[in-house]
Design a protein around this motif. Sequence first.
Motif, PDB file in Angstrom:
ATOM      1  N   VAL A  71       8.735  12.905  24.095  1.00  0.00           N
ATOM      2  CA  VAL A  71       8.831  13.083  22.650  1.00  0.00           C
ATOM      3  C   VAL A  71       7.791  14.115  22.246  1.00  0.00           C
ATOM      4  O   VAL A  71       6.627  14.037  22.634  1.00  0.00           O
ATOM      5  CB  VAL A  71       8.644  11.762  21.877  1.00  0.00           C
ATOM      6  CG1 VAL A  71       7.341  11.061  22.226  1.00  0.00           C
ATOM      7  CG2 VAL A  71       8.726  12.005  20.364  1.00  0.00           C
ATOM      8  N   VAL A  72       8.241  15.129  21.502  1.00  0.00           N
ATOM      9  CA  VAL A  72       7.374  16.207  21.033  1.00  0.00           C
ATOM     10  C   VAL A  72       7.190  16.045  19.528  1.00  0.00           C
ATOM     11  O   VAL A  72       8.171  15.935  18.781  1.00  0.00           O
ATOM     12  CB  VAL A  72       7.968  17.592  21.349  1.00  0.00           C
ATOM     13  CG1 VAL A  72       7.088  18.696  20.769  1.00  0.00           C
ATOM     14  CG2 VAL A  72       8.145  17.766  22.852  1.00  0.00           C
ATOM     15  N   PHE A  73       5.931  16.026  19.102  1.00  0.00           N
ATOM     16  CA  PHE A  73       5.596  15.913  17.686  1.00  0.00           C
ATOM     17  C   PHE A  73       5.031  17.238  17.184  1.00  0.00           C
ATOM     18  O   PHE A  73       4.093  17.779  17.765  1.00  0.00           O
ATOM     19  CB  PHE A  73       4.537  14.826  17.455  1.00  0.00           C
ATOM     20  CG  PHE A  73       4.981  13.436  17.795  1.00  0.00           C
ATOM     21  CD1 PHE A  73       5.577  12.622  16.839  1.00  0.00           C
ATOM     22  CD2 PHE A  73       4.781  12.911  19.070  1.00  0.00           C
ATOM     23  CE1 PHE A  73       5.967  11.327  17.142  1.00  0.00           C
ATOM     24  CE2 PHE A  73       5.164  11.622  19.381  1.00  0.00           C
ATOM     25  CZ  PHE A  73       5.763  10.828  18.417  1.00  0.00           C
ATOM     26  N   GLN A  74       5.579  17.750  16.074  1.00  0.00           N
ATOM     27  CA  GLN A  74       4.937  18.864  15.378  1.00  0.00           C
ATOM     28  C   GLN A  74       3.729  18.333  14.592  1.00  0.00           C
ATOM     29  O   GLN A  74       3.595  17.143  14.359  1.00  0.00           O
ATOM     30  CB  GLN A  74       5.925  19.540  14.427  1.00  0.00           C
ATOM     31  CG  GLN A  74       6.792  20.597  15.093  1.00  0.00           C
ATOM     32  CD  GLN A  74       7.640  20.043  16.214  1.00  0.00           C
ATOM     33  OE1 GLN A  74       7.388  20.295  17.399  1.00  0.00           O
ATOM     34  NE2 GLN A  74       8.638  19.240  15.861  1.00  0.00           N
ATOM     35  N   ASP A  75       2.878  19.256  14.134  1.00  0.00           N
ATOM     36  CA  ASP A  75       1.650  18.866  13.420  1.00  0.00           C
ATOM     37  C   ASP A  75       0.887  17.828  14.233  1.00  0.00           C
ATOM     38  O   ASP A  75       0.532  16.744  13.755  1.00  0.00           O
ATOM     39  CB  ASP A  75       1.971  18.331  12.024  1.00  0.00           C
ATOM     40  CG  ASP A  75       2.477  19.424  11.089  1.00  0.00           C
ATOM     41  OD1 ASP A  75       1.827  20.483  10.993  1.00  0.00           O
ATOM     42  OD2 ASP A  75       3.533  19.224  10.457  1.00  0.00           O
ATOM     43  N   GLY A  76       0.615  18.170  15.488  1.00  0.00           N
ATOM     44  CA  GLY A  76       0.136  17.212  16.470  1.00  0.00           C
ATOM     45  C   GLY A  76      -1.060  16.384  16.059  1.00  0.00           C
ATOM     46  O   GLY A  76      -1.064  15.161  16.252  1.00  0.00           O
ATOM     47  N   GLY A 169       7.809  20.592   9.529  1.00  0.00           N
ATOM     48  CA  GLY A 169       8.020  20.142  10.902  1.00  0.00           C
ATOM     49  C   GLY A 169       9.302  19.371  11.076  1.00  0.00           C
ATOM     50  O   GLY A 169       9.840  19.279  12.188  1.00  0.00           O
ATOM     51  N   GLY A 170       9.825  18.793   9.985  1.00  0.00           N
ATOM     52  CA  GLY A 170      11.089  18.063  10.050  1.00  0.00           C
ATOM     53  C   GLY A 170      12.276  18.984  10.195  1.00  0.00           C
ATOM     54  O   GLY A 170      13.139  18.772  11.059  1.00  0.00           O
ATOM     55  N   ASN A 171      12.345  20.033   9.353  1.00  0.00           N
ATOM     56  CA  ASN A 171      13.460  20.959   9.541  1.00  0.00           C
ATOM     57  C   ASN A 171      13.308  21.751  10.835  1.00  0.00           C
ATOM     58  O   ASN A 171      14.292  22.138  11.469  1.00  0.00           O
ATOM     59  CB  ASN A 171      13.649  21.894   8.346  1.00  0.00           C
ATOM     60  CG  ASN A 171      12.400  22.530   7.822  1.00  0.00           C
ATOM     61  OD1 ASN A 171      11.699  21.915   7.021  1.00  0.00           O
ATOM     62  ND2 ASN A 171      12.103  23.761   8.231  1.00  0.00           N
ATOM     63  N   CYS A 172      12.053  21.942  11.276  1.00  0.00           N
ATOM     64  CA  CYS A 172      11.816  22.580  12.574  1.00  0.00           C
ATOM     65  C   CYS A 172      12.422  21.744  13.696  1.00  0.00           C
ATOM     66  O   CYS A 172      13.030  22.280  14.631  1.00  0.00           O
ATOM     67  CB  CYS A 172      10.313  22.752  12.780  1.00  0.00           C
ATOM     68  SG  CYS A 172       9.834  23.373  14.396  1.00  0.00           S
ATOM     69  N   ALA A 173      12.252  20.422  13.615  1.00  0.00           N
ATOM     70  CA  ALA A 173      12.802  19.544  14.642  1.00  0.00           C
ATOM     71  C   ALA A 173      14.325  19.629  14.674  1.00  0.00           C
ATOM     72  O   ALA A 173      14.938  19.685  15.750  1.00  0.00           O
ATOM     73  CB  ALA A 173      12.352  18.105  14.394  1.00  0.00           C
ATOM     74  N   VAL A 174      14.951  19.641  13.494  1.00  0.00           N
ATOM     75  CA  VAL A 174      16.408  19.754  13.434  1.00  0.00           C
ATOM     76  C   VAL A 174      16.858  21.089  14.021  1.00  0.00           C
ATOM     77  O   VAL A 174      17.809  21.156  14.809  1.00  0.00           O
ATOM     78  CB  VAL A 174      16.903  19.600  11.987  1.00  0.00           C
ATOM     79  CG1 VAL A 174      18.407  19.874  11.901  1.00  0.00           C
ATOM     80  CG2 VAL A 174      16.594  18.199  11.462  1.00  0.00           C
ATOM     81  N   THR A 175      16.166  22.168  13.662  1.00  0.00           N
ATOM     82  CA  THR A 175      16.548  23.493  14.148  1.00  0.00           C
ATOM     83  C   THR A 175      16.411  23.588  15.665  1.00  0.00           C
ATOM     84  O   THR A 175      17.273  24.153  16.346  1.00  0.00           O
ATOM     85  CB  THR A 175      15.698  24.572  13.462  1.00  0.00           C
ATOM     86  OG1 THR A 175      15.951  24.541  12.052  1.00  0.00           O
ATOM     87  CG2 THR A 175      16.019  25.954  14.002  1.00  0.00           C
ATOM     88  N   ALA A 176      15.326  23.020  16.205  1.00  0.00           N
ATOM     89  CA  ALA A 176      15.135  23.067  17.657  1.00  0.00           C
ATOM     90  C   ALA A 176      16.286  22.390  18.382  1.00  0.00           C
ATOM     91  O   ALA A 176      16.821  22.914  19.373  1.00  0.00           O
ATOM     92  CB  ALA A 176      13.806  22.413  18.028  1.00  0.00           C
ATOM     93  N   ALA A 177      16.686  21.206  17.904  1.00  0.00           N
ATOM     94  CA  ALA A 177      17.776  20.481  18.552  1.00  0.00           C
ATOM     95  C   ALA A 177      19.126  21.140  18.283  1.00  0.00           C
ATOM     96  O   ALA A 177      19.996  21.168  19.158  1.00  0.00           O
ATOM     97  CB  ALA A 177      17.785  19.031  18.070  1.00  0.00           C
ATOM     98  N   TRP A 178      19.296  21.674  17.092  1.00  0.00           N
ATOM     99  CA  TRP A 178      20.560  22.334  16.753  1.00  0.00           C
ATOM    100  C   TRP A 178      20.818  23.538  17.657  1.00  0.00           C
ATOM    101  O   TRP A 178      21.934  23.741  18.145  1.00  0.00           O
ATOM    102  CB  TRP A 178      20.531  22.765  15.290  1.00  0.00           C
ATOM    103  CG  TRP A 178      21.770  23.451  14.834  1.00  0.00           C
ATOM    104  CD1 TRP A 178      22.005  24.797  14.757  1.00  0.00           C
ATOM    105  CD2 TRP A 178      22.994  22.819  14.412  1.00  0.00           C
ATOM    106  NE1 TRP A 178      23.275  25.045  14.308  1.00  0.00           N
ATOM    107  CE2 TRP A 178      23.905  23.859  14.084  1.00  0.00           C
ATOM    108  CE3 TRP A 178      23.395  21.481  14.263  1.00  0.00           C
ATOM    109  CZ2 TRP A 178      25.191  23.586  13.619  1.00  0.00           C
ATOM    110  CZ3 TRP A 178      24.676  21.226  13.803  1.00  0.00           C
ATOM    111  CH2 TRP A 178      25.561  22.261  13.496  1.00  0.00           C
TER     112      TRP A 178
END
Length: 284
Positions: A71-76, A169-178
């Motif tokens: 699991v990778v978290f942004q804003d670590g 970081g939330g939309n970043c997570a969606v974009t990475a998976a998309w």
Amino acid sequence: MTILMPYQALAVDQTDVRYVHGPDSTRQPGVPVGKTVEFTWANSAVYPGTSRKVWIHVPAQYDTSEPASLVVFQDGAWYLDPDGEVRGAIVLDNLINRGDIPVTIGVFVDPGVFGSDNLGNRKNRNFEYDAFDDRYVTFLLDEIIPKVAARYSISEDPDRWIICGGSSGGNCAVTAAWLRPDKFRRVICCLASFAQIPGGNPYPALLHREDRKPLRIFMQVGHRDLGWSDPEMNWLAENLRTAAALAETGYDFRIVLGDGGHNANHGGVVLPDALRWLWRPTNA
């Protein structure tokens, strides 16, 4: 199976709602504590000139002979802070110990900054997180995750890779998976800043236009998020539009709507439930 939910009165005044953390977000007696190691990354090809800190949390149950989930978290730093709202390492230790989720290595990645340290230097956070392109996920896959995989055994199964973030970081997570569902297929996005993606939120249209991707997405949304009653730049509305498109196109997703504002409190409180939901059996 019917699940009975205890009654909880709704807040009438929504100006300052705060959710209370559950036991999974606090250290529990007898639960083995994983090891957290830190390194600095200042040699990025994707974001030249930036430096950042990265933390790897390895659970006590990790066995070199068994590839771990990821699991990778942004804003670590925010997501790792044991006294903060999310407390990611504590949650992982508790859930792994109880068998609610598989043995999972957590990677907590700070956004880049320009300068020698994180004090007063220009941050690269919005440039990295809000962009609708593959630079950030490429940065993770080409620069950060290989350093983790060089030290620890990580599963290559994309169904065992989660990416998590809040706000931008939330939309970043969606974009990475998309853009890279061949690598990330599990997403947690809290209070996603879809509203400030340059050019506008692309997801309601994309979800209807493109073939369904093999993603499982958990969304946390705040009723008093930024611009919640405004006609434009409305974080609440853009999250709801994205959630509606996920529903209309048959995605495996869940949305949790809280009464809070644009802060990590509610998302942190529901993190244990989000992880359990993402790891549930496919047919559940």
